[in-house]
Scaffold this motif. Structure first.
Motif, PDB file in Angstrom:
ATOM      1  N   LYS A   1       0.870  -1.194   0.000  1.00 47.05           N
ATOM      2  CA  LYS A   1       0.000   0.000   0.000  1.00 47.05           C
ATOM      3  C   LYS A   1       0.905   1.242   0.000  1.00 47.05           C
ATOM      4  CE  LYS A   1      -4.224   1.453   2.456  1.00 47.05           C
ATOM      5  NZ  LYS A   1      -4.150   2.888   2.273  1.00 47.05           N
ATOM      6  N   ALA A   2       0.544   2.245  -0.792  1.00 48.50           N
ATOM      7  CA  ALA A   2       1.392   3.437  -0.942  1.00 48.50           C
ATOM      8  C   ALA A   2       1.683   4.125   0.392  1.00 48.50           C
ATOM      9  CB  ALA A   2       0.731   4.428  -1.907  1.00 48.50           C
ATOM     10  N   SER A   3       0.731   4.085   1.323  1.00 46.85           N
ATOM     11  CA  SER A   3       0.941   4.764   2.613  1.00 46.85           C
ATOM     12  C   SER A   3       1.956   4.024   3.484  1.00 46.85           C
ATOM     13  CB  SER A   3      -0.383   4.916   3.357  1.00 46.85           C
ATOM     14  OG  SER A   3      -1.036   3.675   3.499  1.00 46.85           O
ATOM     15  N   ASN A   4       2.404   2.841   3.053  1.00 47.87           N
ATOM     16  CA  ASN A   4       3.432   2.107   3.786  1.00 47.87           C
ATOM     17  C   ASN A   4       4.813   2.244   3.164  1.00 47.87           C
ATOM     18  OD1 ASN A   4       1.868   1.087   5.910  1.00 47.87           O
ATOM     19  ND2 ASN A   4       1.055  -0.533   4.623  1.00 47.87           N
ATOM     20  N   VAL A   5       4.946   3.105   2.168  1.00 47.54           N
ATOM     21  CA  VAL A   5       6.245   3.331   1.535  1.00 47.54           C
ATOM     22  C   VAL A   5       6.824   4.655   2.052  1.00 47.54           C
ATOM     23  CG1 VAL A   5       7.489   3.668  -0.636  1.00 47.54           C
ATOM     24  CG2 VAL A   5       5.515   2.104  -0.556  1.00 47.54           C
ATOM     25  N   MET A   6       7.954   4.568   2.721  1.00 44.26           N
ATOM     26  CA  MET A   6       8.686   5.765   3.146  1.00 44.26           C
ATOM     27  C   MET A   6       9.722   6.098   2.082  1.00 44.26           C
ATOM     28  SD  MET A   6       9.234   4.541   7.085  1.00 44.26           S
ATOM     29  CE  MET A   6       9.378   2.827   6.523  1.00 44.26           C
ATOM     30  N   LEU A   7      10.255   7.308   2.149  1.00 42.78           N
ATOM     31  CA  LEU A   7      11.334   7.699   1.239  1.00 42.78           C
ATOM     32  C   LEU A   7      12.510   8.191   2.066  1.00 42.78           C
ATOM     33  CD1 LEU A   7       9.219   9.510  -1.490  1.00 42.78           C
ATOM     34  CD2 LEU A   7      10.205   7.225  -1.624  1.00 42.78           C
ATOM     35  N   ALA A   8      13.709   7.919   1.568  1.00 40.08           N
ATOM     36  CA  ALA A   8      14.916   8.375   2.255  1.00 40.08           C
ATOM     37  C   ALA A   8      15.877   8.954   1.230  1.00 40.08           C
ATOM     38  CB  ALA A   8      15.573   7.222   2.998  1.00 40.08           C
ATOM     39  N   VAL A   9      16.703   9.889   1.694  1.00 41.88           N
ATOM     40  CA  VAL A   9      17.744  10.444   0.820  1.00 41.88           C
ATOM     41  C   VAL A   9      19.081  10.330   1.556  1.00 41.88           C
ATOM     42  CG1 VAL A   9      16.185  12.058  -0.347  1.00 41.88           C
ATOM     43  CG2 VAL A   9      17.398  12.788   1.696  1.00 41.88           C
TER      44      VAL A   9
ATOM     45  N   MET B   1      21.866   9.272   6.117  1.00 42.35           N
ATOM     46  CA  MET B   1      20.542   9.023   5.512  1.00 42.35           C
ATOM     47  C   MET B   1      19.468   9.773   6.281  1.00 42.35           C
ATOM     48  SD  MET B   1      18.607   5.383   4.784  1.00 42.35           S
ATOM     49  CE  MET B   1      17.716   5.482   6.357  1.00 42.35           C
ATOM     50  N   LYS B   2      18.576  10.407   5.531  1.00 43.16           N
ATOM     51  CA  LYS B   2      17.478  11.169   6.116  1.00 43.16           C
ATOM     52  C   LYS B   2      16.193  10.515   5.616  1.00 43.16           C
ATOM     53  CE  LYS B   2      16.265  16.107   6.330  1.00 43.16           C
ATOM     54  NZ  LYS B   2      16.511  17.404   5.672  1.00 43.16           N
ATOM     55  N   ILE B   3      15.289  10.172   6.519  1.00 48.52           N
ATOM     56  CA  ILE B   3      14.096   9.408   6.132  1.00 48.52           C
ATOM     57  C   ILE B   3      12.826  10.232   6.339  1.00 48.52           C
ATOM     58  CG2 ILE B   3      13.688   8.277   8.365  1.00 48.52           C
ATOM     59  CD1 ILE B   3      13.244   5.655   6.698  1.00 48.52           C
ATOM     60  N   SER B   4      11.797   9.913   5.553  1.00 50.74           N
ATOM     61  CA  SER B   4      10.539  10.673   5.628  1.00 50.74           C
ATOM     62  C   SER B   4       9.756  10.417   6.912  1.00 50.74           C
ATOM     63  CB  SER B   4       9.661  10.327   4.417  1.00 50.74           C
ATOM     64  OG  SER B   4       9.345   8.953   4.397  1.00 50.74           O
ATOM     65  N   ALA B   5      10.020   9.303   7.600  1.00 48.61           N
ATOM     66  CA  ALA B   5       9.284   9.015   8.850  1.00 48.61           C
ATOM     67  C   ALA B   5       9.449  10.183   9.814  1.00 48.61           C
ATOM     68  CB  ALA B   5       9.799   7.717   9.473  1.00 48.61           C
ATOM     69  N   ARG B   6       8.319  10.704  10.316  1.00 49.09           N
ATOM     70  CA  ARG B   6       8.363  11.932  11.108  1.00 49.09           C
ATOM     71  C   ARG B   6       8.777  11.713  12.568  1.00 49.09           C
ATOM     72  NH1 ARG B   6       5.034  15.993   8.949  1.00 49.09           N
ATOM     73  NH2 ARG B   6       5.623  17.280  10.725  1.00 49.09           N
ATOM     74  N   ASN B   7       8.713  10.456  13.031  1.00 50.27           N
ATOM     75  CA  ASN B   7       8.939  10.211  14.453  1.00 50.27           C
ATOM     76  C   ASN B   7      10.174   9.366  14.704  1.00 50.27           C
ATOM     77  OD1 ASN B   7       6.331  11.417  15.437  1.00 50.27           O
ATOM     78  ND2 ASN B   7       5.523   9.870  14.030  1.00 50.27           N
ATOM     79  N   MET B   8      11.125   9.930  15.439  1.00 53.67           N
ATOM     80  CA  MET B   8      12.353   9.223  15.809  1.00 53.67           C
ATOM     81  C   MET B   8      12.637   9.534  17.271  1.00 53.67           C
ATOM     82  SD  MET B   8      14.868   9.578  12.521  1.00 53.67           S
ATOM     83  CE  MET B   8      15.764   8.132  13.094  1.00 53.67           C
ATOM     84  N   LEU B   9      12.499   8.537  18.107  1.00 53.25           N
ATOM     85  CA  LEU B   9      12.690   8.738  19.543  1.00 53.25           C
ATOM     86  C   LEU B   9      13.937   7.998  19.996  1.00 53.25           C
ATOM     87  CD1 LEU B   9       8.966   8.121  20.652  1.00 53.25           C
ATOM     88  CD2 LEU B   9      10.112  10.335  20.522  1.00 53.25           C
ATOM     89  N   LYS B  10      14.878   8.728  20.559  1.00 54.98           N
ATOM     90  CA  LYS B  10      16.124   8.135  21.049  1.00 54.98           C
ATOM     91  C   LYS B  10      15.805   7.281  22.273  1.00 54.98           C
ATOM     92  CE  LYS B  10      20.950   9.480  21.514  1.00 54.98           C
ATOM     93  NZ  LYS B  10      21.882  10.608  21.499  1.00 54.98           N
ATOM     94  N   ALA B  11      16.377   6.088  22.340  1.00 60.21           N
ATOM     95  CA  ALA B  11      16.040   5.162  23.422  1.00 60.21           C
ATOM     96  C   ALA B  11      17.199   4.197  23.648  1.00 60.21           C
ATOM     97  CB  ALA B  11      14.781   4.393  23.051  1.00 60.21           C
TER      98      ALA B  11
END
Lengths: 69, 69, 69, 69, 69, 69
Positions: B60-68, C1-11
């Motif tokens: 599903k498209a909403s499960n694809v993240m992008l990274a650079v 690497m920089k990812i689109s996921a908005r949430n990253m919690l250090k643990a």
């Protein structure tokens, strides 16, 4: 950074369509096949996504289904 | 059947590892890149997954993240 | 690497429990609250996860629900 | 109600941005760290989300990835 | 507790199969149709899931795909 | 096509609300209960979704949570 997500496919951004909170990003694999991603518009801007940029499509293994004909 | 999931990549099953309730399935794209999927063991058996079988990896498209980089 | 996921919690990793294909990893935020993650056992090993290791819990915004009392 | 999702983090709503069908909600943990959630606009309204409201960010363990530097 | 997830279907537990870290839980809707859920074994135990127990199957709207024949 | 997703519920489309990139689709099960799905607007159009159309709501088992009162 190394992430647990098992799937990372190198691709090129083909099209970015912004909504109010989400963006649809179409990327192209080297073989010409397209992958579609929905991320937040803020992320699309933070990553500087634009046509021609090299990216990785990242997918957690538990989000990959399989189908047979 | 036609599904809303925007991403379907044709691939070949390379390895199936069964757990008690889930199976890890490694498939290979035509270009040689691997995709890893976690599905229930029951699904892996229902689909008759075994080395060499042609499948589609569906995401599903909403499960694809992008990274650079 | 920089990812689109908005949430990253250090643990910090507190416990790793391996199954046949998945591992359950319990990590602790600086404030003492725990986060539980299910990733593939292969990823847990690839990342060298073990008690005391510093990690980031990464979550795509579309996978965060909200609840009120 | 008790839910199977293993992760529930108490937080305070900081900002709600509505789109046509989805809303982006930024919440703040007690330590000051932000969490971003995408839910339907209907849910944001049903829950009465507004700046300052106490909420819980709820995440299923299988949606938590881990990363290391 | 009120949660943003838009889908909550009342059902009865039919079968619980435990793995090392995850459990597969089959529940039955009033109309006889089955729903399958994978949650952590710890959650299955915390909720006291056992055959005959009334539960709700909860699904975030962004995790529902649609298909047509 | 046969897919690994364990949950497929036959339903009838009740309402389609389009955003810029996503659509919210409300479908109704035979028993009258509603299911809400968020898919891309492109998918909603590709599938020809409109009020009265018969569809299947498809959910991967790992995306189904359980709750008890």
């Amino acid at each position: 950074m190394k992430i647990s997500a098992r799937n990372m496919l190198k691709a090129t951004v083909k099209q970015v369509t912004d909504g109010a909170v989400n963006s649809e990003v179409v990327v192209e694999l080297p073989g010409g096949q397209e992958i579609v991603s929905i991320i937040t518009k803020t992320s699309a801007h933070n990553l500087g996504l634009a046509q021609g940029k090299t990216v990785y499509a990242v997918v957690k293994a538990s989000n990959v289904m399989l189908a047979v004909d």
